[in-house]
Structures are given as C-alpha cells and as structure tokens.
Enzyme design. Structure first.
Site, PDB file in Angstrom:
ATOM      1  N   PRO A  10      29.771  21.487  38.144  1.00 53.05           N
ATOM      2  CG  PRO A  10      28.916  23.904  37.633  1.00 53.05           C
ATOM      3  CD  PRO A  10      30.105  23.076  37.960  1.00 53.05           C
ATOM      4  CG  ASN A  11      24.404  20.850  35.845  1.00 56.60           C
ATOM      5  OD1 ASN A  11      23.659  20.384  36.872  1.00 56.60           O
ATOM      6  ND2 ASN A  11      24.589  21.833  35.535  1.00 56.60           N
ATOM      7  NE  ARG A  18      19.037  15.346  33.715  1.00 59.25           N
ATOM      8  CZ  ARG A  18      19.151  16.577  34.110  1.00 59.25           C
ATOM      9  NH1 ARG A  18      19.436  17.715  33.554  1.00 59.25           N
ATOM     10  NH2 ARG A  18      18.535  16.800  35.454  1.00 59.25           N
ATOM     11  CE1 TYR A  23      28.936  17.840  28.089  1.00 60.86           C
ATOM     12  CE2 TYR A  23      26.622  17.734  28.256  1.00 60.86           C
ATOM     13  CZ  TYR A  23      27.634  18.549  28.016  1.00 60.86           C
ATOM     14  OH  TYR A  23      27.411  19.787  28.171  1.00 60.86           O
ATOM     15  CG  ASN A  79      34.781  19.158  32.748  1.00 62.38           C
ATOM     16  OD1 ASN A  79      34.021  20.309  32.464  1.00 62.38           O
ATOM     17  ND2 ASN A  79      34.153  18.122  32.073  1.00 62.38           N
ATOM     18  CB  ALA A  82      27.961  25.848  33.346  1.00 64.91           C
ATOM     19  CG  HIS A  85      31.515  28.416  29.426  1.00 64.29           C
ATOM     20  ND1 HIS A  85      32.630  28.255  28.669  1.00 64.29           N
ATOM     21  CD2 HIS A  85      30.880  27.264  29.527  1.00 64.29           C
ATOM     22  CE1 HIS A  85      32.590  27.011  28.179  1.00 64.29           C
ATOM     23  NE2 HIS A  85      31.388  26.400  28.851  1.00 64.29           N
ATOM     24  CG  ASP A  92      40.677  36.071  40.674  1.00 68.36           C
ATOM     25  OD1 ASP A  92      41.516  36.301  39.667  1.00 68.36           O
ATOM     26  OD2 ASP A  92      39.804  36.993  41.226  1.00 68.36           O
ATOM     27  CD  GLU A 103      39.521  25.559  29.939  1.00 67.55           C
ATOM     28  OE1 GLU A 103      40.475  26.385  29.954  1.00 67.55           O
ATOM     29  OE2 GLU A 103      38.280  25.602  29.371  1.00 67.55           O
ATOM     30  CG  HIS A 105      35.763  21.804  28.311  1.00 69.74           C
ATOM     31  ND1 HIS A 105      34.958  22.279  29.353  1.00 69.74           N
ATOM     32  CD2 HIS A 105      36.978  22.780  28.096  1.00 69.74           C
ATOM     33  CE1 HIS A 105      35.774  23.342  29.927  1.00 69.74           C
ATOM     34  NE2 HIS A 105      36.699  23.787  29.207  1.00 69.74           N
ATOM     35  CB  ILE A 106      33.096  15.508  28.041  1.00 71.54           C
ATOM     36  CG1 ILE A 106      33.463  15.198  29.515  1.00 71.54           C
ATOM     37  CG2 ILE A 106      32.710  14.156  27.227  1.00 71.54           C
ATOM     38  CD1 ILE A 106      32.235  14.681  30.263  1.00 71.54           C
ATOM     39  CB  SER A 107      31.422  18.452  24.498  1.00 72.00           C
ATOM     40  OG  SER A 107      31.054  19.585  25.216  1.00 72.00           O
ATOM     41  NE  ARG A 112      27.791  21.494  23.670  1.00 74.11           N
ATOM     42  CZ  ARG A 112      27.505  21.225  24.833  1.00 74.11           C
ATOM     43  NH1 ARG A 112      28.631  21.035  25.790  1.00 74.11           N
ATOM     44  NH2 ARG A 112      26.388  21.257  25.484  1.00 74.11           N
ATOM     45  NE  ARG A 116      27.276  24.593  25.648  1.00 68.07           N
ATOM     46  CZ  ARG A 116      26.603  24.206  26.792  1.00 68.07           C
ATOM     47  NH1 ARG A 116      27.372  24.277  27.925  1.00 68.07           N
ATOM     48  NH2 ARG A 116      25.432  24.077  27.215  1.00 68.07           N
TER      49      ARG A 116
HETATM   50  O1  CA2 Z   1      32.074  19.244  27.536  1.00 71.29           O
HETATM   51  C1  CA2 Z   1      32.249  19.495  28.908  1.00 71.29           C
HETATM   52  O2  CA2 Z   1      32.841  18.708  29.539  1.00 71.29           O
HETATM   53  C2  CA2 Z   1      31.650  20.782  29.537  1.00 71.29           C
HETATM   54  O3  CA2 Z   1      32.497  21.143  30.416  1.00 71.29           O
HETATM   55  C3  CA2 Z   1      30.392  20.292  30.434  1.00 71.29           C
HETATM   56  C4  CA2 Z   1      29.492  21.367  30.889  1.00 71.29           C
HETATM   57  C5  CA2 Z   1      29.371  22.490  29.825  1.00 71.29           C
HETATM   58  O4  CA2 Z   1      28.538  23.672  30.534  1.00 71.29           O
HETATM   59  C6  CA2 Z   1      30.614  23.078  29.308  1.00 71.29           C
HETATM   60  O5  CA2 Z   1      30.309  24.020  28.387  1.00 71.29           O
HETATM   61  C7  CA2 Z   1      31.320  21.860  28.743  1.00 71.29           C
HETATM   62  C8  CA2 Z   1      28.232  20.772  31.373  1.00 71.29           C
HETATM   63  C9  CA2 Z   1      28.414  19.758  32.353  1.00 71.29           C
HETATM   64  C10 CA2 Z   1      26.732  19.161  32.356  1.00 71.29           C
HETATM   65  O6  CA2 Z   1      26.912  17.801  32.413  1.00 71.29           O
HETATM   66  C11 CA2 Z   1      26.230  16.989  32.149  1.00 71.29           C
HETATM   67  C12 CA2 Z   1      26.252  15.739  31.691  1.00 71.29           C
HETATM   68  C13 CA2 Z   1      25.253  14.779  31.395  1.00 71.29           C
HETATM   69  C14 CA2 Z   1      23.791  15.301  31.534  1.00 71.29           C
HETATM   70  C15 CA2 Z   1      23.859  16.456  31.763  1.00 71.29           C
HETATM   71  C16 CA2 Z   1      24.943  17.453  32.067  1.00 71.29           C
END
Ligand code: CA2
Length: 147
Positions: A10-11, A18, A23, A79, A82, A85, A92, A103, A105-107, A112, A116
């Site tokens: 998601p997202n 953003r 990110y 990836n 959210a 978490h 499963d 697995e 994650h970009i960040s 953080r 997370r």
């Molecule tokens: O760091 C990551 O890749 C995360 O999986 C990104 C998730 C976050 O909930 C994880 O804790 C870490 C959020 C993805 C949302 O992506 C966006 C990218 C640009 C702008 C807004 C949201």
C-alpha cells in the site's frame, strides 16, 4: 528463464510524489525500470506489481508459490509497506510455499517509529533489507540471482 516477482504494497504507488526525504525522488515506474535492468543482467524475467489491497498481495504470493512449484521462480522481493507491521495473513501466505523471499524496505525502518520495528514477514523471509533507498530493489535481485 526463471522469474522474479517484485511485489509492492500500500501507498507505494505514491513513490516520488511525497515524503522525498524518507523515500527519495524516484517513482515506482523508475523502480520498475531498475528492476527490469537488474533482471536483464541476470537473464531473469520480471513480474513487477503494486497493490493497495492486502488480499491481492496474498493472491500474488500464492501465484509465486505456484510458479515455484513448477520450478520457474527465482524468488520474490516483497515490500509489503505498512502491512509488514500488521499482516499475519501475508506471513501465512508465505509460510509453506517454499519460496525464496526477500523482505525489502526503502527506508531504514529501525531508525524510525518503534511501530515499524516489528515485521510479521521477517520470520518467513530468507533475507531482510532496509535503508538502501530504491537501489535496494536492484541489490535484492542481485542477491536472488546469486542464491
Ligand atoms: O521503507 C519502506 O519501504 C516501507 O515499507 C514503506 C512503508 C512503511 O509503512 C514501512 O514502514 C516502510 C510506507 C510506504 C508508503 O510509501 C509512500 C511513498 C511515497 C510517499 C508516500 C508513501
């Protein structure tokens, strides 16, 4: 030719639009190009997808499991956003498939918020990567190619 599934939760469709400090500035289309280049270097096919819906991600894990059962899967880079978490359903889905899953994650999630720091996915992952920015996707594919 074996296939790499790169699945985004998601997202992540908002990447590059953003929160660039967290990110980066690259879009998901840019990430897909990076993954395609990495797969091409290793002679792998790519399935690159994104969904905002947990059940769709579960379905895609099942699909990757069927690909694995046919001997056609190099691995999965997930990836889960959210859902990492929150989602026992994704855990499963992965467990018991036998797939090699990274697995990603970009960040650096450990630098953080504390919510997370826990992942439901990690227990079923072969490896966990975070904090490399979007370049992590290509690094994960390099890692799969060497496994
Ligand atoms: O760091 C990551 O890749 C995360 O999986 C990104 C998730 C976050 O909930 C994880 O804790 C870490 C959020 C993805 C949302 O992506 C966006 C990218 C640009 C702008 C807004 C949201």
């Amino acid at each position: 030719m074996k296939t790499v599934y790169v699945l985004n939760g998601p997202n992540l469709n908002l990447l590059g639009t953003r929160e660039p400090a967290v990110y980066g500035v690259h879009t998901l289309a840019d990430v897909e190009q990076m993954c395609a280049a990495a797969c091409a270097r290793h002679g792998l096919a790519l399935q690159f997808r994104q969904s905002n819906h947990e059940g769709v991600l579960v379905d895609w894990i099942h699909e990757a499991g069927q690909c694995h059962a046919r001997g056609e899967l190099a691995g999965v880079v997930l990836n889960a956003g959210a859902y990492t978490h929150t989602s026992v359903a994704l855990l499963d889905a992965i467990k018991g498939t036998g797939i090699t899953l990274i697995e990603l994650h970009i960040s650096n999630v450990f630098a953080r918020e504390s919510f997370r720091h826990h992942s439901w996915i990690s227990a079923a992952a072969r490896a966990v990567m975070c904090g490399f920015g979007v370049q992590g996707y290509a690094l994960a594919i390099d890692g799969l190619a060497q496994m």
